[in-house]
Design a protein around this motif. Structure first.
Motif, PDB file in Angstrom:
ATOM      1  N   ASN A  78       0.823  -1.215   0.000  1.00 16.35           N
ATOM      2  CA  ASN A  78       0.000   0.000   0.000  1.00 16.35           C
ATOM      3  C   ASN A  78       0.857   1.264   0.000  1.00 16.35           C
ATOM      4  O   ASN A  78       0.571   2.222  -0.730  1.00 16.35           O
ATOM      5  CB  ASN A  78      -0.964  -0.017   1.191  1.00 16.35           C
ATOM      6  CG  ASN A  78      -2.189  -0.887   0.894  1.00 16.35           C
ATOM      7  OD1 ASN A  78      -2.758  -0.804  -0.204  1.00 16.35           O
ATOM      8  ND2 ASN A  78      -2.572  -1.730   1.831  1.00 16.35           N
ATOM      9  N   LEU A  79       1.915   1.248   0.802  1.00 14.47           N
ATOM     10  CA  LEU A  79       2.828   2.405   0.822  1.00 14.47           C
ATOM     11  C   LEU A  79       3.403   2.657  -0.563  1.00 14.47           C
ATOM     12  O   LEU A  79       3.419   3.793  -1.062  1.00 14.47           O
ATOM     13  CB  LEU A  79       3.979   2.136   1.805  1.00 14.47           C
ATOM     14  CG  LEU A  79       3.664   2.286   3.295  1.00 14.47           C
ATOM     15  CD1 LEU A  79       4.790   1.697   4.130  1.00 14.47           C
ATOM     16  CD2 LEU A  79       3.458   3.770   3.634  1.00 14.47           C
ATOM     17  N   LEU A  80       3.871   1.585  -1.196  1.00 22.10           N
ATOM     18  CA  LEU A  80       4.531   1.736  -2.496  1.00 22.10           C
ATOM     19  C   LEU A  80       3.533   2.074  -3.593  1.00 22.10           C
ATOM     20  O   LEU A  80       3.808   2.924  -4.451  1.00 22.10           O
ATOM     21  CB  LEU A  80       5.271   0.448  -2.868  1.00 22.10           C
ATOM     22  CG  LEU A  80       6.659   0.294  -2.263  1.00 22.10           C
ATOM     23  CD1 LEU A  80       7.240  -1.055  -2.665  1.00 22.10           C
ATOM     24  CD2 LEU A  80       7.595   1.432  -2.722  1.00 22.10           C
ATOM     25  N   TYR A  81       2.400   1.409  -3.566  1.00 21.30           N
ATOM     26  CA  TYR A  81       1.399   1.674  -4.612  1.00 21.30           C
ATOM     27  C   TYR A  81       0.958   3.136  -4.562  1.00 21.30           C
ATOM     28  O   TYR A  81       0.907   3.825  -5.590  1.00 21.30           O
ATOM     29  CB  TYR A  81       0.201   0.733  -4.443  1.00 21.30           C
ATOM     30  CG  TYR A  81      -0.882   1.001  -5.464  1.00 21.30           C
ATOM     31  CD1 TYR A  81      -0.706   0.590  -6.793  1.00 21.30           C
ATOM     32  CD2 TYR A  81      -2.043   1.682  -5.130  1.00 21.30           C
ATOM     33  CE1 TYR A  81      -1.680   0.866  -7.743  1.00 21.30           C
ATOM     34  CE2 TYR A  81      -3.019   1.949  -6.075  1.00 21.30           C
ATOM     35  CZ  TYR A  81      -2.830   1.536  -7.383  1.00 21.30           C
ATOM     36  OH  TYR A  81      -3.785   1.811  -8.331  1.00 21.30           O
ATOM     37  N   ASP A  82       0.689   3.632  -3.338  1.00 21.80           N
ATOM     38  CA  ASP A  82       0.266   5.027  -3.202  1.00 21.80           C
ATOM     39  C   ASP A  82       1.371   5.980  -3.654  1.00 21.80           C
ATOM     40  O   ASP A  82       1.109   6.956  -4.369  1.00 21.80           O
ATOM     41  CB  ASP A  82      -0.130   5.316  -1.751  1.00 21.80           C
ATOM     42  CG  ASP A  82      -1.417   4.595  -1.358  1.00 21.80           C
ATOM     43  OD1 ASP A  82      -2.113   4.086  -2.278  1.00 21.80           O
ATOM     44  OD2 ASP A  82      -1.721   4.510  -0.163  1.00 21.80           O
ATOM     45  N   ALA A  83       2.595   5.684  -3.247  1.00 24.81           N
ATOM     46  CA  ALA A  83       3.704   6.561  -3.623  1.00 24.81           C
ATOM     47  C   ALA A  83       3.912   6.551  -5.139  1.00 24.81           C
ATOM     48  O   ALA A  83       4.053   7.605  -5.771  1.00 24.81           O
ATOM     49  CB  ALA A  83       4.973   6.116  -2.906  1.00 24.81           C
ATOM     50  N   LEU A  84       3.907   5.374  -5.713  1.00 19.29           N
ATOM     51  CA  LEU A  84       4.179   5.252  -7.154  1.00 19.29           C
ATOM     52  C   LEU A  84       3.094   5.951  -7.975  1.00 19.29           C
ATOM     53  O   LEU A  84       3.393   6.657  -8.942  1.00 19.29           O
ATOM     54  CB  LEU A  84       4.278   3.765  -7.551  1.00 19.29           C
ATOM     55  CG  LEU A  84       5.545   3.051  -7.063  1.00 19.29           C
ATOM     56  CD1 LEU A  84       5.346   1.532  -7.085  1.00 19.29           C
ATOM     57  CD2 LEU A  84       6.761   3.425  -7.915  1.00 19.29           C
ATOM     58  N   THR A  85       1.842   5.744  -7.579  1.00 23.08           N
ATOM     59  CA  THR A  85       0.766   6.395  -8.350  1.00 23.08           C
ATOM     60  C   THR A  85       0.810   7.905  -8.149  1.00 23.08           C
ATOM     61  O   THR A  85       0.611   8.653  -9.102  1.00 23.08           O
ATOM     62  CB  THR A  85      -0.625   5.844  -7.966  1.00 23.08           C
ATOM     63  OG1 THR A  85      -0.737   5.798  -6.547  1.00 23.08           O
ATOM     64  CG2 THR A  85      -0.842   4.450  -8.507  1.00 23.08           C
ATOM     65  N   SER A  86       1.119   8.358  -6.928  1.00 25.11           N
ATOM     66  CA  SER A  86       1.137   9.817  -6.735  1.00 25.11           C
ATOM     67  C   SER A  86       2.330  10.443  -7.471  1.00 25.11           C
ATOM     68  O   SER A  86       2.243  11.583  -7.916  1.00 25.11           O
ATOM     69  CB  SER A  86       1.094  10.178  -5.249  1.00 25.11           C
ATOM     70  OG  SER A  86       2.386  10.189  -4.709  1.00 25.11           O
ATOM     71  N   ILE A  87       3.409   9.706  -7.621  1.00 28.09           N
ATOM     72  CA  ILE A  87       4.545  10.204  -8.413  1.00 28.09           C
ATOM     73  C   ILE A  87       4.164  10.267  -9.895  1.00 28.09           C
ATOM     74  O   ILE A  87       4.688  11.079 -10.649  1.00 28.09           O
ATOM     75  CB  ILE A  87       5.783   9.297  -8.210  1.00 28.09           C
ATOM     76  CG1 ILE A  87       6.357   9.461  -6.797  1.00 28.09           C
ATOM     77  CG2 ILE A  87       6.867   9.587  -9.247  1.00 28.09           C
ATOM     78  CD1 ILE A  87       7.447   8.457  -6.435  1.00 28.09           C
ATOM     79  N   GLY A  88       3.259   9.399 -10.289  1.00 28.55           N
ATOM     80  CA  GLY A  88       2.829   9.421 -11.687  1.00 28.55           C
ATOM     81  C   GLY A  88       3.138   8.146 -12.456  1.00 28.55           C
ATOM     82  O   GLY A  88       3.004   8.092 -13.682  1.00 28.55           O
ATOM     83  N   PHE A  89       3.554   7.096 -11.737  1.00 30.97           N
ATOM     84  CA  PHE A  89       3.818   5.820 -12.412  1.00 30.97           C
ATOM     85  C   PHE A  89       2.507   5.174 -12.849  1.00 30.97           C
ATOM     86  O   PHE A  89       1.470   5.316 -12.191  1.00 30.97           O
ATOM     87  CB  PHE A  89       4.542   4.847 -11.470  1.00 30.97           C
ATOM     88  CG  PHE A  89       6.012   5.071 -11.377  1.00 30.97           C
ATOM     89  CD1 PHE A  89       6.867   4.506 -12.314  1.00 30.97           C
ATOM     90  CD2 PHE A  89       6.557   5.849 -10.357  1.00 30.97           C
ATOM     91  CE1 PHE A  89       8.241   4.711 -12.238  1.00 30.97           C
ATOM     92  CE2 PHE A  89       7.926   6.066 -10.271  1.00 30.97           C
ATOM     93  CZ  PHE A  89       8.778   5.489 -11.217  1.00 30.97           C
ATOM     94  N   ASP A  90       2.580   4.472 -13.930  1.00 28.87           N
ATOM     95  CA  ASP A  90       1.482   3.645 -14.423  1.00 28.87           C
ATOM     96  C   ASP A  90       1.676   2.260 -13.783  1.00 28.87           C
ATOM     97  O   ASP A  90       2.652   1.571 -14.091  1.00 28.87           O
ATOM     98  CB  ASP A  90       1.592   3.592 -15.954  1.00 28.87           C
ATOM     99  CG  ASP A  90       0.507   2.758 -16.603  1.00 28.87           C
ATOM    100  OD1 ASP A  90      -0.357   2.225 -15.875  1.00 28.87           O
ATOM    101  OD2 ASP A  90       0.537   2.645 -17.841  1.00 28.87           O
TER     102      ASP A  90
END
Lengths: 396, 396
Positions: B311-323
């Protein structure tokens, strides 16, 4: 679709396994104490308490993530170093950790060693009497096994038959000393002569011939003797070992391949075993077991019962009139049967609840194997039964 | 003579292993705490204390000769029965002990399952992204692996590509769910559609197509979900399992093949695995380990950290803009890289001590895998570094 080759193998049940299952079934009828079960080579003495202590200590104190984590693909380096140093100390070798590949027992070791130094179609020679599982090990590597007839005088090597069998397609000679089923311990003279022939044939054929030496019984040698170390005699030697017998851990599947540092491409063979391992699904023996055997590297179980049992049986068999070569080690004895058909002989013995294994599957006819890794009391109680069987059936 | 095929394999080092070794080496320079090592799928949580307790109890109280004796060649029957009953309870199956073959982890399970139901030359299909060790497993069985292109929308199955790849030489379809590296959990709809196609193709081709289902991550499913049990959807299923991840025991090499009782020749497959085992030198996993996992059959490690980290990584990655497709399970996440060349992307990340694995060896280009089986604290500390890396290198 189901693999027809493996399906076809389903019929072929091992004679030893069949007899062992009979013994167990018979035991439920008359009490297993009354079945003189000499069928199976399962150690009868416990592992040393130091092994149990080492395992409990690790389980109680080590970080479980590290203890049970993946082993490096070529084995735990510290365990490999400890194994190498022990072999160097005991046999004057110069192994480093990189020459040791930990395996799931001798079966795993042989599977890797054979794949490393044969290509499909190569011929592997072994000497009768031999362990019948060499067939699947060799055939699993895609090679084919040829059995050299036995030296029935001493169960060393029949060199005339060996020289007749050698040909340029032979790339591996597979020995087992101390030997299952004969109990023979190959002497320094035998190993020296074997090595000389192999060196000459390597030169003649212009290619390497590897000696694969299967040594799970190395530590069970009688009369204060020791097994001369085959790799000391011949450079191209891969030593296959298991702690199954010396530490009484057959179910834990822990052993190794040791590559003689003077072998051709010695530095490549352990990394190649790592590659072989991927395709067979072997992927290292237990990580904690690698550490445990390293912690008690020069110890063994109390193996003295095997010598006690051997002496009782050897004396009884010779006094009854059996023709038998005195075993130098292992927990097997291999007397000549009292009729040419060893199977018929063993079937008659079975009627007396004596479970003996006929020699045919070991590549010689007319003998039988007794695995005396059983209680000494049972060995003693079996002797009058053996006497009665021989008297009633053969008039001896 | 040394085997040239295995010798030739020595060059090819796994990308994951190379990156992991780099991370360790870099750790000695700057402190491993400062290396954000997302390379290796090694569980980070300890085995349950009940496992440690079960092992210590056995070591302290069991007869060592019995505890460490040879396992029956088809596995400890009591352990097999316990495994069967657990699967029946959990998934509504009707396995008996005779349908369970204990193995040295999932690698051993796949090696046996593949040999049991292919013949040399057969084609095995798997779906990208896939675990690269499937190559040696399949090729070790003498078959060949064809990779079906990924469904990059959801990392379920690209059915159009699958139907295009199917042909009469395909005898096995190999799936891995929950999936390494994508974290996808195949849904009931996916499994149902897959099964329907396989049944139709079996009828069309006139031969069996086995589904080999590799399920070591079965117990690591997020959001309170569960992995639908593939064998429930398709009769000709061989389920390959390992306790490496669920009990955090990767180094102990313990798993199984479970043969669907409704598979063709279901009663023959475990005995065939026993035959296969002889040639590979597998000869059963540790006897004590079989007993230990059976004693705690329905337990797992505390696996919750993986969901926290995801959850930490998914939220961070999506907020950074990763697909990125949100993982349904495992301890992997598989975002799209910020340039087409995933290798170049990961090499740039390495300069920030972010160790990411490029996707090419998983059979898709342009993605990267993060194995978040690491401390949550390190995951948190990695996020600003990830942000800085992306800002400085890609201006996001």
């Amino acid at each position: 679709m189901i693999n027809e080759t493996y399906k076809a193998m389903l019929g072929g049940k091992s004679v030893i396994r069949t007899l062992s299952e009979y013994a167990t079934a018979r035991g439920t009828e008359i009490g297993y104490d009354n079945v003189f079960d000499y069928s199976l080579g399962n150690p009868s003495v416990p592992c040393p308490s130091s092994f149990t202590k080492a395992m409990i200590d690790m389980y109680e104190t080590a970080d479980p993530v590290a203890l049970h984590g993946y082993s490096p693909s070529l084995g735990n380096p510290e365990a490999c170093r400890t194994i190498a140093e022990s072999l160097n100390r005991r046999f004057g070798m110069d192994y480093t950790a990189g020459h040791i590949f930990p395996t799931t027992g001798a079966a795993g070791a042989l599977a890797h060693a054979l794949r490393a130094v044969t290509k499909p179609g190569d011929e592997v020679l072994t000497f009768a009497p031999y362990f019948p599982e060499y067939h699947p090990y060799v055939e699993g590597a895609g090679a084919r096994l040829t059995v050299v007839p036995a030296d029935i005088e001493s169960f060393q090597i029949n060199f005339a038959a060996f020289e007749a069998a050698l040909n340029p397609e032979v790339t591996v000679v597979l020995i087992n000393t101390p030997n299952n089923p004969s109990g023979a311990v190959y002497s320094a003279e035998t190993l020296d002569r074997l090595a000389g022939i192999l060196r000459a044939k390597q030169a003649e054929y212009g290619h390497d011939i590897f000696l694969i030496s299967d040594e799970p019984y190395r530590e069970i040698v009688f009369d204060g003797g020791t097994q001369p170390y085959p790799a000391k005699f011949y450079d191209n030697t891969l030593t296959c070992y298991s702690w199954s017998k010396s530490l009484s851990l057959p179910g834990e599947r822990i052993g190794y391949v040791a590559v003689n540092p003077r072998a051709t491409d010695a530095e490549l063979i352990v990394p190649m075993c790592g590659q072989i391992s991927r395709g067979t699904g072997h992927n290292c023996p237990s990580s904690s077991m690698q550490l445990a055997v390293a912690k008690i590297i020069d110890e063994t179980s109390d193996l003295s019962v095997y010598e006690t049992n051997m002496n009782l049986l050897y004396d009884a068999l010779t006094s009854i009139g059996f023709d038998v070569v005195r075993p130098g080690g292992t927990f097997y004895i291999f007397p000549k049967a009292l009729e040419a058909d060893a199977n018929a002989f063993c079937m008659k013995a079975k009627e007396y609840d004596l479970i003996l294994v006929p020699s045919d599957s070991f590549g010689v006819s007319g003998y039988f194997r007794m695995a005396y890794c059983i209680d000494t009391d049972k060995v003693k109680r079996s002797i009058p039964v053996l006497e009665r069987f021989v008297r009633e059936e053969y008039g001896l």
